[in-house]
Design a protein around this motif. Structure first.
Motif, PDB file in Angstrom:
ATOM      1  N   LEU A 263     -59.369 -43.107  -4.096  1.00 21.02           N
ATOM      2  CA  LEU A 263     -58.977 -44.410  -3.710  1.00 21.02           C
ATOM      3  C   LEU A 263     -58.157 -44.356  -2.433  1.00 21.02           C
ATOM      4  O   LEU A 263     -57.370 -43.751  -2.430  1.00 21.02           O
ATOM      5  CB  LEU A 263     -58.000 -44.969  -4.832  1.00 21.02           C
ATOM      6  N   ILE A 264     -58.532 -45.138  -1.494  1.00 20.23           N
ATOM      7  CA  ILE A 264     -57.766 -45.196  -0.177  1.00 20.23           C
ATOM      8  C   ILE A 264     -57.046 -46.681  -0.202  1.00 20.23           C
ATOM      9  O   ILE A 264     -57.716 -47.697  -0.179  1.00 20.23           O
ATOM     10  CB  ILE A 264     -58.898 -45.313   0.974  1.00 20.23           C
TER      11      ILE A 264
ATOM     12  N   ILE B  39     -50.394 -45.823   4.083  1.00 18.45           N
ATOM     13  CA  ILE B  39     -51.799 -45.717   3.383  1.00 18.45           C
ATOM     14  C   ILE B  39     -51.672 -44.464   2.326  1.00 18.45           C
ATOM     15  O   ILE B  39     -51.223 -43.536   2.692  1.00 18.45           O
ATOM     16  CB  ILE B  39     -52.935 -45.195   4.662  1.00 18.45           C
ATOM     17  N   ILE B  40     -52.036 -44.875   1.168  1.00 21.08           N
ATOM     18  CA  ILE B  40     -51.966 -43.752  -0.047  1.00 21.08           C
ATOM     19  C   ILE B  40     -53.266 -43.555  -0.437  1.00 21.08           C
ATOM     20  O   ILE B  40     -54.314 -44.317  -0.751  1.00 21.08           O
ATOM     21  CB  ILE B  40     -51.161 -44.516  -1.096  1.00 21.08           C
ATOM     22  N   VAL B  41     -53.614 -42.178  -0.595  1.00 23.31           N
ATOM     23  CA  VAL B  41     -55.016 -41.656  -0.974  1.00 23.31           C
ATOM     24  C   VAL B  41     -54.790 -41.111  -2.400  1.00 23.31           C
ATOM     25  O   VAL B  41     -53.783 -40.212  -2.569  1.00 23.31           O
ATOM     26  CB  VAL B  41     -55.483 -40.706  -0.112  1.00 23.31           C
ATOM     27  N   CYS B  42     -55.413 -41.648  -3.518  1.00 26.22           N
ATOM     28  CA  CYS B  42     -55.184 -40.776  -4.482  1.00 26.22           C
ATOM     29  C   CYS B  42     -56.617 -41.036  -5.538  1.00 26.22           C
ATOM     30  O   CYS B  42     -57.394 -41.329  -5.094  1.00 26.22           O
ATOM     31  CB  CYS B  42     -54.009 -41.904  -5.545  1.00 26.22           C
ATOM     32  N   ARG B  43     -56.425 -40.521  -6.533  1.00 24.20           N
ATOM     33  CA  ARG B  43     -57.315 -40.481  -7.742  1.00 24.20           C
ATOM     34  C   ARG B  43     -57.015 -40.662  -9.022  1.00 24.20           C
ATOM     35  O   ARG B  43     -55.985 -39.937  -9.256  1.00 24.20           O
ATOM     36  CB  ARG B  43     -58.465 -39.265  -7.531  1.00 24.20           C
ATOM     37  N   TYR B  44     -57.596 -40.698 -10.093  1.00 25.05           N
ATOM     38  CA  TYR B  44     -57.174 -40.761 -11.336  1.00 25.05           C
ATOM     39  C   TYR B  44     -57.465 -39.503 -12.092  1.00 25.05           C
ATOM     40  O   TYR B  44     -58.496 -38.910 -11.803  1.00 25.05           O
ATOM     41  CB  TYR B  44     -57.867 -42.001 -12.387  1.00 25.05           C
ATOM     42  N   ARG B  45     -56.475 -38.719 -12.540  1.00 25.45           N
ATOM     43  CA  ARG B  45     -56.575 -37.580 -13.252  1.00 25.45           C
ATOM     44  C   ARG B  45     -56.110 -37.419 -14.654  1.00 25.45           C
ATOM     45  O   ARG B  45     -55.888 -36.421 -15.209  1.00 25.45           O
ATOM     46  CB  ARG B  45     -55.699 -36.590 -12.468  1.00 25.45           C
ATOM     47  N   ASP B  46     -55.700 -38.710 -15.195  1.00 28.62           N
ATOM     48  CA  ASP B  46     -55.303 -38.794 -16.694  1.00 28.62           C
ATOM     49  C   ASP B  46     -54.016 -37.811 -16.757  1.00 28.62           C
ATOM     50  O   ASP B  46     -53.784 -37.332 -17.861  1.00 28.62           O
ATOM     51  CB  ASP B  46     -56.351 -38.133 -17.560  1.00 28.62           C
ATOM     52  N   LEU B  47     -53.254 -37.721 -15.779  1.00 26.36           N
ATOM     53  CA  LEU B  47     -51.964 -37.112 -15.946  1.00 26.36           C
ATOM     54  C   LEU B  47     -50.918 -37.853 -16.697  1.00 26.36           C
ATOM     55  O   LEU B  47     -51.089 -39.146 -17.059  1.00 26.36           O
ATOM     56  CB  LEU B  47     -51.390 -36.832 -14.539  1.00 26.36           C
ATOM     57  N   GLU B  48     -49.960 -36.995 -17.147  1.00 24.82           N
ATOM     58  CA  GLU B  48     -48.923 -37.683 -17.840  1.00 24.82           C
ATOM     59  C   GLU B  48     -48.174 -38.409 -16.828  1.00 24.82           C
ATOM     60  O   GLU B  48     -47.786 -37.936 -15.801  1.00 24.82           O
ATOM     61  CB  GLU B  48     -48.115 -36.667 -18.637  1.00 24.82           C
ATOM     62  N   PRO B  49     -47.283 -39.349 -17.283  1.00 23.67           N
ATOM     63  CA  PRO B  49     -46.507 -40.241 -16.553  1.00 23.67           C
ATOM     64  C   PRO B  49     -45.278 -39.268 -15.679  1.00 23.67           C
ATOM     65  O   PRO B  49     -44.815 -38.633 -16.477  1.00 23.67           O
ATOM     66  CB  PRO B  49     -45.768 -41.271 -17.415  1.00 23.67           C
ATOM     67  N   SER B  50     -45.499 -39.419 -14.361  1.00 20.97           N
ATOM     68  CA  SER B  50     -44.330 -38.420 -13.750  1.00 20.97           C
ATOM     69  C   SER B  50     -42.887 -39.240 -13.829  1.00 20.97           C
ATOM     70  O   SER B  50     -42.943 -40.454 -13.522  1.00 20.97           O
ATOM     71  CB  SER B  50     -45.121 -38.368 -12.362  1.00 20.97           C
ATOM     72  N   GLN B  51     -42.108 -38.259 -13.896  1.00 24.71           N
ATOM     73  CA  GLN B  51     -40.742 -38.733 -13.809  1.00 24.71           C
ATOM     74  C   GLN B  51     -40.401 -38.156 -12.470  1.00 24.71           C
ATOM     75  O   GLN B  51     -39.988 -36.949 -12.249  1.00 24.71           O
ATOM     76  CB  GLN B  51     -39.697 -38.229 -15.027  1.00 24.71           C
ATOM     77  N   ILE B  52     -39.820 -38.929 -11.639  1.00 25.98           N
ATOM     78  CA  ILE B  52     -39.594 -38.590 -10.096  1.00 25.98           C
ATOM     79  C   ILE B  52     -38.291 -39.391  -9.798  1.00 25.98           C
ATOM     80  O   ILE B  52     -38.143 -40.382 -10.279  1.00 25.98           O
ATOM     81  CB  ILE B  52     -40.734 -38.851  -9.175  1.00 25.98           C
ATOM     82  N   ASP B  53     -37.581 -38.789  -8.703  1.00 29.86           N
ATOM     83  CA  ASP B  53     -36.712 -39.563  -8.100  1.00 29.86           C
ATOM     84  C   ASP B  53     -37.023 -40.777  -7.658  1.00 29.86           C
ATOM     85  O   ASP B  53     -38.081 -40.966  -6.883  1.00 29.86           O
ATOM     86  CB  ASP B  53     -35.940 -38.932  -7.230  1.00 29.86           C
ATOM     87  N   SER B  54     -36.471 -42.000  -7.819  1.00 22.23           N
ATOM     88  CA  SER B  54     -36.871 -43.467  -7.452  1.00 22.23           C
ATOM     89  C   SER B  54     -37.092 -43.321  -6.239  1.00 22.23           C
ATOM     90  O   SER B  54     -37.485 -44.308  -5.562  1.00 22.23           O
ATOM     91  CB  SER B  54     -35.948 -44.356  -8.081  1.00 22.23           C
TER      92      SER B  54
END
Length: 246
Positions: free
Chosen positions: A131-132, A168-183
């Protein structure tokens, strides 16, 4: 150069002048020989460019409004590409079926709207190999959605066009667990920091200026809501300065 060759040269050049730096960068992220969908295609400049360059050989052009889709049709016909294009009127990726295309472009919309488009037809969003996404507003809401809904951010890019920096964000669905990252990484893409994007310094400095302006406008105002807002903005400025000093 004779007149015929000169005319051909000018015609070819004008064809690609329709692509701004932002659109050219988006186009460059499409892989060769893939079937693509351009959602919210407007005039269809990106798929027409990719087809003319023989980077792809098939594209679905989708738009929710008849006017832009008619503009895209004219561009397709003008470039003799009707046999390589499917024009579809409808909302977002609801015009697509799962696995119908390999890569999907959703550009020139707000981040929240892109979230809604991805949620509206998850089988399609999840089946795409790439997804672009290019949000015009609220990129932080888009990143938050991606991290919390199983997507992997593959890469990010900054593009300067006139006086504005686009993400621009390039991504794909991977069924990952929700990520906890610094906001702060919702505000500034982690990939941009990791690879030290050439425009990252300007990008962060601009965000600091914007937040300092917000803080200045809050000066002299009182109340618990104002104080809470001041604390949030001050923390954001502190975090942005921390990124800048790395």
């Amino acid at each position: 150069m004779n007149k015929n060759k000169n005319y051909t040269f000018i015609r070819e050049r004008m064809k690609y002048l329709k692509l701004t730096d932002r659109l050219l960068k988006i186009a460059s992220l499409v892989d060769k020989d893939k079937k693509i969908a351009d959602i919210g295609t407007d005039h269809g400049y990106i798929p027409v460019y990719l087809l003319n360059k023989n980077i792809i050989n098939y594209a679905i052009l989708g738009d929710i409004n008849k006017g832009p889709l008619e503009n895209a049709k004219k561009e397709v016909v003008r470039n003799n590409l009707s046999d390589k294009v499917d024009l579809r009127l409808g909302s977002g990726i609801e015009v697509l079926k799962p696995n119908e295309v390999d890569q999907i472009i959703i550009a020139g919309m707000g981040g929240v709207l892109i979230n809604d488009i991805l949620k509206a037809n998850e089988p399609v969003a999840h089946s795409a190999e790439k997804l672009i996404l290019q949000p015009m507003q609220s990129p932080e809401e888009l990143r938050k959605f991606l991290y919390k809904n199983g997507y992997e951010i593959l890469d990010e890019y900054l593009v300067r066009e006139e006086h504005r920096l686009y993400e621009i964000i390039v991504c794909r669905y991977r069924d990952l667990e929700p990520s906890q990252i610094d906001s702060i990484y919702y505000e500034v893409g982690q990939k941009l920091i990791e690879k030290n994007d050439p425009l990252i310094k300007d990008f962060i400095e601009n965000k600091i200026r914007i937040n300092k302006n917000i803080l200045n406008k809050l000066e002299g105002k009182e109340g618990s809501v104002v104080e809470e807002r001041k604390a949030i903005v001050s923390k954001k400025i502190e975090d942005l300065n921390s990124l800048l000093s790395r």
